[in-house]
Design a protein around this motif. Structure first.
Motif, PDB file in Angstrom:
ATOM      1  N   PHE B 106      -5.486  10.734   4.468  1.00  0.00           N
ATOM      2  CA  PHE B 106      -5.414   9.402   5.448  1.00  0.00           C
ATOM      3  C   PHE B 106      -6.505   8.408   5.321  1.00  0.00           C
ATOM      4  CE2 PHE B 106      -3.332  13.011   8.033  1.00  0.00           C
ATOM      5  CZ  PHE B 106      -2.165  12.462   8.194  1.00  0.00           C
ATOM      6  N   ILE B 107      -7.793   8.842   4.910  1.00  0.00           N
ATOM      7  CA  ILE B 107      -8.705   8.056   4.422  1.00  0.00           C
ATOM      8  C   ILE B 107      -8.314   6.957   3.426  1.00  0.00           C
ATOM      9  CG2 ILE B 107     -11.016   7.528   3.591  1.00  0.00           C
ATOM     10  CD1 ILE B 107     -11.838  10.232   5.024  1.00  0.00           C
ATOM     11  N   GLU B 108      -7.866   7.423   2.328  1.00  0.00           N
ATOM     12  CA  GLU B 108      -7.415   6.757   1.103  1.00  0.00           C
ATOM     13  C   GLU B 108      -6.243   5.841   1.523  1.00  0.00           C
ATOM     14  OE1 GLU B 108      -9.048   5.640  -2.095  1.00  0.00           O
ATOM     15  OE2 GLU B 108      -9.822   6.802  -0.533  1.00  0.00           O
ATOM     16  N   ARG B 109      -5.275   6.345   2.246  1.00  0.00           N
ATOM     17  CA  ARG B 109      -3.828   5.598   2.271  1.00  0.00           C
ATOM     18  C   ARG B 109      -3.688   4.911   3.684  1.00  0.00           C
ATOM     19  NH1 ARG B 109      -0.056   5.501  -1.432  1.00  0.00           N
ATOM     20  NH2 ARG B 109       1.545   5.982   0.319  1.00  0.00           N
ATOM     21  N   HIS B 110      -4.718   5.309   4.585  1.00  0.00           N
ATOM     22  CA  HIS B 110      -4.401   4.551   5.786  1.00  0.00           C
ATOM     23  C   HIS B 110      -5.795   3.964   6.470  1.00  0.00           C
ATOM     24  CE1 HIS B 110      -0.335   6.214   6.424  1.00  0.00           C
ATOM     25  NE2 HIS B 110      -0.780   7.168   5.930  1.00  0.00           N
ATOM     26  N   THR B 111      -6.784   3.803   5.674  1.00  0.00           N
ATOM     27  CA  THR B 111      -7.891   2.981   6.100  1.00  0.00           C
ATOM     28  C   THR B 111      -8.461   2.101   5.130  1.00  0.00           C
ATOM     29  OG1 THR B 111      -9.607   4.411   5.171  1.00  0.00           O
ATOM     30  CG2 THR B 111      -8.863   5.083   7.459  1.00  0.00           C
ATOM     31  N   HIS B 112      -9.070   0.852   5.615  1.00  0.00           N
ATOM     32  CA  HIS B 112      -9.329  -0.140   4.516  1.00  0.00           C
ATOM     33  C   HIS B 112     -10.818  -0.553   4.864  1.00  0.00           C
ATOM     34  CE1 HIS B 112      -5.220  -0.577   3.069  1.00  0.00           C
ATOM     35  NE2 HIS B 112      -4.807  -0.500   4.571  1.00  0.00           N
ATOM     36  N   ALA B 113     -11.074  -1.166   5.988  1.00  0.00           N
ATOM     37  CA  ALA B 113     -12.427  -1.720   6.288  1.00  0.00           C
ATOM     38  C   ALA B 113     -13.382  -0.387   6.446  1.00  0.00           C
ATOM     39  CB  ALA B 113     -12.446  -2.386   7.638  1.00  0.00           C
ATOM     40  N   LEU B 114     -12.975   0.709   7.002  1.00  0.00           N
ATOM     41  CA  LEU B 114     -13.947   1.815   7.289  1.00  0.00           C
ATOM     42  C   LEU B 114     -13.666   2.700   6.208  1.00  0.00           C
ATOM     43  CD1 LEU B 114     -13.208   2.102  11.024  1.00  0.00           C
ATOM     44  CD2 LEU B 114     -15.471   1.384   9.863  1.00  0.00           C
TER      45      LEU B 114
ATOM     46  N   THR C   2       8.503  -4.085  16.069  1.00  0.00           N
ATOM     47  CA  THR C   2       8.496  -4.760  14.771  1.00  0.00           C
ATOM     48  C   THR C   2       7.719  -3.749  14.081  1.00  0.00           C
ATOM     49  OG1 THR C   2       6.590  -5.896  14.782  1.00  0.00           O
ATOM     50  CG2 THR C   2       8.448  -7.051  15.744  1.00  0.00           C
ATOM     51  N   PRO C   3       7.948  -3.892  12.661  1.00  0.00           N
ATOM     52  CA  PRO C   3       7.467  -2.881  11.699  1.00  0.00           C
ATOM     53  C   PRO C   3       5.818  -3.265  11.808  1.00  0.00           C
ATOM     54  CG  PRO C   3       9.360  -3.779  10.642  1.00  0.00           C
ATOM     55  CD  PRO C   3       9.384  -4.513  11.990  1.00  0.00           C
ATOM     56  N   LEU C   4       5.761  -4.460  11.842  1.00  0.00           N
ATOM     57  CA  LEU C   4       4.003  -4.980  11.702  1.00  0.00           C
ATOM     58  C   LEU C   4       3.309  -3.931  12.933  1.00  0.00           C
ATOM     59  CD1 LEU C   4       2.312  -6.465  10.137  1.00  0.00           C
ATOM     60  CD2 LEU C   4       2.511  -8.366  11.802  1.00  0.00           C
ATOM     61  N   ALA C   5       3.963  -3.985  14.152  1.00  0.00           N
ATOM     62  CA  ALA C   5       3.570  -3.556  15.324  1.00  0.00           C
ATOM     63  C   ALA C   5       3.301  -2.076  15.113  1.00  0.00           C
ATOM     64  CB  ALA C   5       4.105  -3.810  16.725  1.00  0.00           C
ATOM     65  N   ARG C   6       4.612  -1.632  14.555  1.00  0.00           N
ATOM     66  CA  ARG C   6       4.555   0.018  14.238  1.00  0.00           C
ATOM     67  C   ARG C   6       3.369   0.521  13.491  1.00  0.00           C
ATOM     68  NH1 ARG C   6       9.611   1.463  11.478  1.00  0.00           N
ATOM     69  NH2 ARG C   6      10.380  -0.200  12.699  1.00  0.00           N
ATOM     70  N   SER C   7       3.206  -0.343  12.334  1.00  0.00           N
ATOM     71  CA  SER C   7       2.051   0.160  11.306  1.00  0.00           C
ATOM     72  C   SER C   7       0.883  -0.046  11.942  1.00  0.00           C
ATOM     73  CB  SER C   7       2.190  -0.754   9.953  1.00  0.00           C
ATOM     74  OG  SER C   7       1.833  -1.863  10.097  1.00  0.00           O
ATOM     75  N   ARG C   8       0.411  -1.199  12.645  1.00  0.00           N
ATOM     76  CA  ARG C   8      -0.763  -1.283  13.583  1.00  0.00           C
ATOM     77  C   ARG C   8      -0.906   0.082  14.429  1.00  0.00           C
ATOM     78  NH1 ARG C   8      -1.144  -7.173  14.990  1.00  0.00           N
ATOM     79  NH2 ARG C   8      -1.312  -7.354  12.918  1.00  0.00           N
TER      80      ARG C   8
END
Lengths: 376, 312, 277
Positions: B106-114, C2-8
């Motif tokens: 989760f850290i590597e694939r889903h976070t960026h800034a943190l 939208t996919p963007l909102a879903r990914s957010r």
């Protein structure tokens, strides 16, 4: 088999705009090659078509259906990657069939389709091997096999031959050409190698800086480049560019005086004024060499001479300008020789200051070789 | 062709040199070899030898054959230790892999800034002194004033005593501390693995339609196998050298219920002064470690590098 | 949606979960600091946080204890060990990977077995050996065994880095007239710098926190390192948890701060170390 329409897409990575705005339609069954220097956005465009990169705006349509937000399998794409991107932990058979496995295809059908793809690509005896036990060429064929078993609507290839050595590359190029005839699916092929582009494409899309510079058949690009960029990019050695100035214009024909010396009359399709600066392009193979000096000829001194056996490349330096002449006559020139050259106006391309084509000529017509001649 | 022939020659340029100059090159290998001989090989041989002798009360050693081994294997504590070590390895290693792997994913694939923040924070227990950690956890587990019993009773988990004071619970309570301390290490190994997954293969998986858990199970987990193998190998060795947590938190108690190889050797050798059985125990641990390691290396092709990756 | 909102949304949920897990994960450290900041009256409260906070405990333990000297002991032992490990391991890795000396592969394999030896089985013989050398309660008595046990791991990392480097570089150095030492110093070492950084940091952490051997070798109070003093404080401050946890916080702090400072380089080295094949 599908028609792909790209409708006013834009793409930026952060603040860097990679594709400003781009539209393109690729008809059903066409083999389309995207070509351009590295960093021109061709790979990004391919990844956008694949569904691997989202667009910032615009639409991607497959057979008229908006697929801009669809995942790759919904778009019906298959892709061959530059590094082949085989799953290292799966054997060749499973690599080829993995897409079908994910799509929950019955295993008997997977086996059958994998077998057929393997037969076609001469991989049958390697089905149980892991990718690391294969040669580069074999891995390449596995990557292609993985794509064709999917029976894709759009078959995408991202510089598939660039990791192969020269000899293998020629072989694979022929193999892809054969595949193109067999599959009859819409294929989009990215490369920076113009030989691949010229030999494989039905149509070539030349890109630079995220923009399309020209779309056309290989011979259209060769004979009628739309601008200086395409003129310089297609053809090897590259087209010679010589600075000139318009001396006079009359009746769709401009008389151009070259810095090099000669005056040439070139047919034009767009208005020019006397005194305009222009660039004249002539391909190395279209410059005529003659042994003796004559009225139309211009005498130059040969600089570096490269002997390739079939051809001779003669480099000429004239003040600020360089000129390359490709001579296929078999004569051997040496550095320091005095050569009489002439530029046939019909083979000359004229570009204005902004780099756009203004000459009308279609220098050499492409005509089918008569059947009789082929037999002889 | 000529270039090929030269390249294929024995180890190219640097190796071929006169014998006199070659010998000075062995100076490169000398320090490491010396350290190994004096501080690893010699002690091992010495301890193997000592395990065959018994020292009497008057300090005279006499050859005793395998008598020390017989004594050690006959000691019921030894079998408690074996059981504890098995529990330790069987619980710690998979749990750390699972939690560390999930965190890494989760850290590597889903976070960026943190990303850097999470990587660092979860790794902090690894760099916190184990003796500090042990005392903090003693306090957490403490009856009456510890926070574990205080907060767990709100979720219906009532502890009457400190878990490390309970013979049945002690070893599990220690294993929990160990998992907490070292999960960050597993996480970092998997982070290295995930960060180095070839991005084109992940793209290919996406084109093939693999997403979510199927992407994880069919593509990512198998491709992280090298990291998993290294973690298994390091986990087994780490288990066998368990010492500070147990020594500091329970001292192997209560009533030897949480004894491990480290504390057992420590007691036999330095508290009781019985170097014979201490040596025999050392040899046993050593042999177990070597056998288990070699077994993994041979059967799994495991490597001892931090994030070893198979050559494609 | 939208996919963007879903990914957010998904990203927000994942961040939230990670923060909650991290919150639980940090309880021991937070608890340690929290007790250190308590007044004696609250010291035994069964709560994660109390109010008000006081820095008295920190002032007391810093005033009453020779923490500086202990810190210095840890620093001397650790820095010396790290220096020896990096130097010795890189020399050996160079001998194996680049010079390819005869027999170096055999030596390499032999040294590798050290990685499979649990320290628990080494403390007894090492203790006797150090006693015979008269090295009990000396820095060198810890430094050399630590170095011997640390070299193999560093050597594995550095060797694989060197093997991945283009061999032509070393041949070019030879053509340029470098002898083996110059090649090592001017070509090999700069080339494996990310690995050297990684090995340095890792060895630093391991050595700084080593407990078992330090416990046995260091018995004199003025020689003790930071890892082994908490035990004696737990006796000393049995009735005063505030002071105990203040001292524990101070003991744990240097390495935590150091790691936070260098973690970027550490992870970079780790990531680069995996690039093979």
């Amino acid at each position: 088999m599908a028609t792909l329409s790209i409708d006013k897409i834009t793409k930026a990575f952060g603040s860097v705009t990679v594709i400003p705005e781009l539209s393109l339609t690729i008809p059903d069954g066409e083999f389309c090659v995207l070509v351009g220097p590295s960093g021109c956005g061709k790979s990004t465009l391919l990844r956008i078509i694949a569904g691997l990169e989202p667009v910032n705006s615009g639409r991607i349509l497959v057979d008229g259906v908006d697929m801009s937000e669809a995942e790759p399998p919904e778009r019906g794409v298959a892709m061959v990657f530059q590094s082949y991107a085989l799953y290292p932990h799966m054997d060749v058979g499973r690599n080829i069939g993995f897409g079908l496995e994910i799509a929950r295809t019955p295993s008997a059908e997977i086996a059958e389709r994998v077998r057929r793809a393997a037969d076609k690509l001469r991989l049958s005896s390697y089905l149980r091997r892991k990718p690391r036990e294969l040669s580069g060429g074999q891995r390449q064929r596995v990557a292609i096999g993985r794509a064709i078993t999917r029976k894709p609507k759009l078959f995408l290839l991202d510089e598939p031959l660039s990791n192969l050595d020269a000899a293998l590359r020629v072989g694979m190029r022929v193999e892809i050409a054969r595949l193109k005839a067999e599959l009859a699916s819409t294929m989009i092929y990215v490369t920076h190698d113009q030989v691949e582009a010229m030999t494989l494409a039905d149509r070539i899309v030349v890109m630079d800086g995220g923009r399309i510079e020209q779309v056309g058949t290989p011979l259209e690009l060769y004979h009628r480049p739309a601008n200086l960029f395409v003129a310089g990019f297609i053809g090897s050695p590259a087209m010679n560019f010589l600075n000139g100035r318009v001396a006079s214009v009359q009746d769709k024909q401009a008389t151009v005086r070259l810095a090099l010396g000669p005056m040439l009359d070139i047919p034009i399709s767009r208005p020019l004024e006397p005194g305009d600066d222009v660039v004249l392009g002539v391909r190395p193979e279209h410059i005529l060499l003659s042994a003796e000096e004559h009225a139309d000829a211009h005498v130059v001194e040969a600089g570096v001479v490269e002997l390739l056996g079939s051809d001779t490349f003669i480099h000429v330096r004239n003040g600020e300008e360089n000129l390359v002449i490709r001579d296929s006559s078999g004569r051997v020139a040496r550095a320091g020789d005095r050569l009489a050259i002439s530029l046939p106006p019909a083979a000359c391309h004229l570009f204005d200051k902004t780099g756009h084509r203004i000459s009308e000529n279609a220098p050499t017509r492409w005509e089918p070789i008569p059947a009789k001649a082929r037999i002889n | 062709m000529r270039a090929e022939a030269v390249r294929a020659g024995p180890a190219t340029a640097i190796e071929r040199r006169p014998a006199s100059r070659t010998s000075t090159l062995y100076l490169f290998a000398l320090p490491a070899t010396l350290l190994f001989v004096v501080f690893v090989a010699y002690p091992i041989l010495w301890v193997a030898g000592q395990s065959l002798y018994i020292r009497s009360g008057s300090g005279v050693s006499s050859f005793a054959g395998l008598a020390n081994y017989v004594t050690v294997l006959g000691d019921p504590t030894f079998w408690i230790v074996v059981r504890n070590m098995l529990l330790w390895g069987v619980i710690t290693i998979p749990v750390q892999m699972l939690i560390g792997g999930l965190l890494a994913y989760f850290i590597e694939r889903h976070t960026h800034a943190l990303r850097g923040f999470f990587r660092t924070m979860f790794f902090l227990p690894v760099v916190t002194s184990v003796s500090v950690i042990s005392l903090v956890w003693v306090q957490i587990y403490a009856p009456y004033y510890g926070i574990a019993q205080e907060y767990l009773k709100h979720v219906g988990f009532v502890m009457m005593t400190s878990p490390i004071g309970d013979p049945k619970m002690a070893i599990y309570a220690l294993i929990l501390v160990n998992i907490w301390q070292w999960t960050g290490f597993s996480m970092l190994m998997y982070i290295a693995g995930i960060a180095n997954l070839p991005s084109e293969v992940l793209d290919a998986a996406r084109v093939d339609g693999a997403r979510g858990w199927r992407l994880a199970v069919y593509v990512i987990v198998p491709m992280l196998a090298p990291a998993t193998k290294s973690l298994l190998l390091l986990g087994v060795i780490g288990t066998l050298q368990t010492f500070p947590i147990v020594h500091l938190m329970t001292g192997g108690g209560p009533n030897r219920a949480s004894e491990v190889f480290g504390t057992f050797i420590f007691k036999q050798s330095f508290v009781l002064g019985d170097t014979g059985s201490g040596a025999a125990l050392s040899v046993i641990v050593l042999v177990v470690a070597l056998v288990l390691s070699l077994l993994q290396i041979v059967t799994l092709g495991a490597r001892l590098t931090p994030a070893g990756k198979e050559r494609a | 949606m939208t996919p963007l909102a879903r990914s957010r949304l998904r990203s927000t949920v994942i961040h939230l979960v990670l923060f909650i897990v991290l919150g639980f994960w940090m309880i021991p450290q937070v608890y340690m600091l929290s007790i250190g900041l308590r007044t004696p009256a609250q010291a035994f409260d069964a709560a994660l946080f109390t109010w008000p906070v006081t820095f008295d405990n920190f002032v007391t333990v810093i005033r009453d204890n020779p923490l500086g000297g202990i810190f210095l002991n840890s620093l001397i032992v650790t820095v010396a060990t790290v220096a020896i490990v990096v130097a010795v391991a890189s020399l050996f890795a160079f001998a194996c990977a680049i010079l390819r000396l005869k027999g170096s592969l055999f030596l390499y394999t032999t040294l590798l077995t050290t990685l499979m030896v649990p320290l628990a089985s080494m403390v007894l013989p090492l203790a006797i050996l150090l006693k015979n050398f008269g090295w009990v309660n000396t820095y060198i008595g810890l430094i050399l065994p630590y170095a011997a046990l640390g070299v193999p791991f560093a050597m594995v990392i550095l060797k694989s880095f060197l093997e991945d480097a283009p061999r032509e570089l070393f041949e070019a150095a030879r053509v340029d007239g470098c002898n083996a030492w110059q090649t090592y110093w001017h070509v090999a070492l700069p080339l494996v710098r990310p690995a050297l950084v990684f090995v340095t940091i890792w060895q630093f952490i391991v050595t700084w926190n080593e407990f078992f051997l330090a416990l046995i070798v260091l018995t004199k109070a003025e020689m003790k390192t930071l890892t082994i003093v908490p035990m004696q404080y737990s006796g000393l401050y049995m009735a005063n948890p505030g002071a105990l946890f203040a001292v524990l916080t101070l003991i744990a702090l240097p390495l935590i701060l150091l790691y936070v400072l260098v973690q970027r380089a550490f992870v970079r080295g780790l990531l680069a170390g995996a690039v093979k094949g």
